[in-house]
Design an enzyme around this catalytic site. Sequence first.
Site, PDB file in Angstrom:
ATOM      1  N   ASP A 153     104.979  66.585 -74.433  1.00  0.00           N
ATOM      2  CA  ASP A 153     103.676  66.011 -74.078  1.00  0.00           C
ATOM      3  C   ASP A 153     103.133  65.271 -75.292  1.00  0.00           C
ATOM      4  O   ASP A 153     103.442  65.629 -76.436  1.00  0.00           O
ATOM      5  CB  ASP A 153     102.693  67.109 -73.667  1.00  0.00           C
ATOM      6  CG  ASP A 153     102.998  67.706 -72.300  1.00  0.00           C
ATOM      7  OD1 ASP A 153     103.576  66.994 -71.456  1.00  0.00           O
ATOM      8  OD2 ASP A 153     102.649  68.881 -72.079  1.00  0.00           O
ATOM      9  N   ASP A 179     103.690  63.675 -65.883  1.00  0.00           N
ATOM     10  CA  ASP A 179     102.490  64.372 -65.411  1.00  0.00           C
ATOM     11  C   ASP A 179     101.512  63.389 -64.767  1.00  0.00           C
ATOM     12  O   ASP A 179     100.923  63.676 -63.720  1.00  0.00           O
ATOM     13  CB  ASP A 179     101.780  65.084 -66.568  1.00  0.00           C
ATOM     14  CG  ASP A 179     102.612  66.176 -67.207  1.00  0.00           C
ATOM     15  OD1 ASP A 179     103.494  66.740 -66.540  1.00  0.00           O
ATOM     16  OD2 ASP A 179     102.368  66.463 -68.401  1.00  0.00           O
TER      17      ASP A 179
END
Length: 171
Positions: free
Chosen positions: A123, A142
């Site tokens: 991330d 995401d």
Amino acid sequence: MKLESKYLVLATVACLVVALDQLTKLYIHSGWGLGESVPVIRDIFHITYVRNTGAAFGIFRDVPELFRKLFFLSMPPIAMVIITAMLRGVDNADRWQIFSLSLIFGGAVGNYIDRLRFGYVVDFLDFHYKDAWTYPAFNVADSAIVTGVCLLLLIMTLRDRKAKRANKAKQ
């Protein structure tokens, strides 16, 4: 046998999502140190290298590792089968629903690749407001999943309203 256009859309959109997701993660994973952060918009948006061993928002990161591994290695293929099954019932003309399912599919594949390769998801998109509020870091996959789910919810809401208006008009 003719391949229906909805499956071509699924393949195209999902491949684009996976390619963009994996390219951005490769850039971060190979060129940044864990925890390294660079402000893009100071006190609001940074690029920050984070390794997420949990699910969305870091849930499940504190559960036993065996459960996490089994869960995260089994759920994406199950989700992909469900999405493909859902797509079977979608009309070729329903472009928005096809597009939204394709975004979710591509996002699931993108994060699944990370789980298989690293055992965690890379991330890096880090939104916050100074030290007062922080949104968990996320990535392109995401974003695709959330956008796809939001589009599906919007489609369902609009269809429900349209059906209610049609029922009122019949009365």
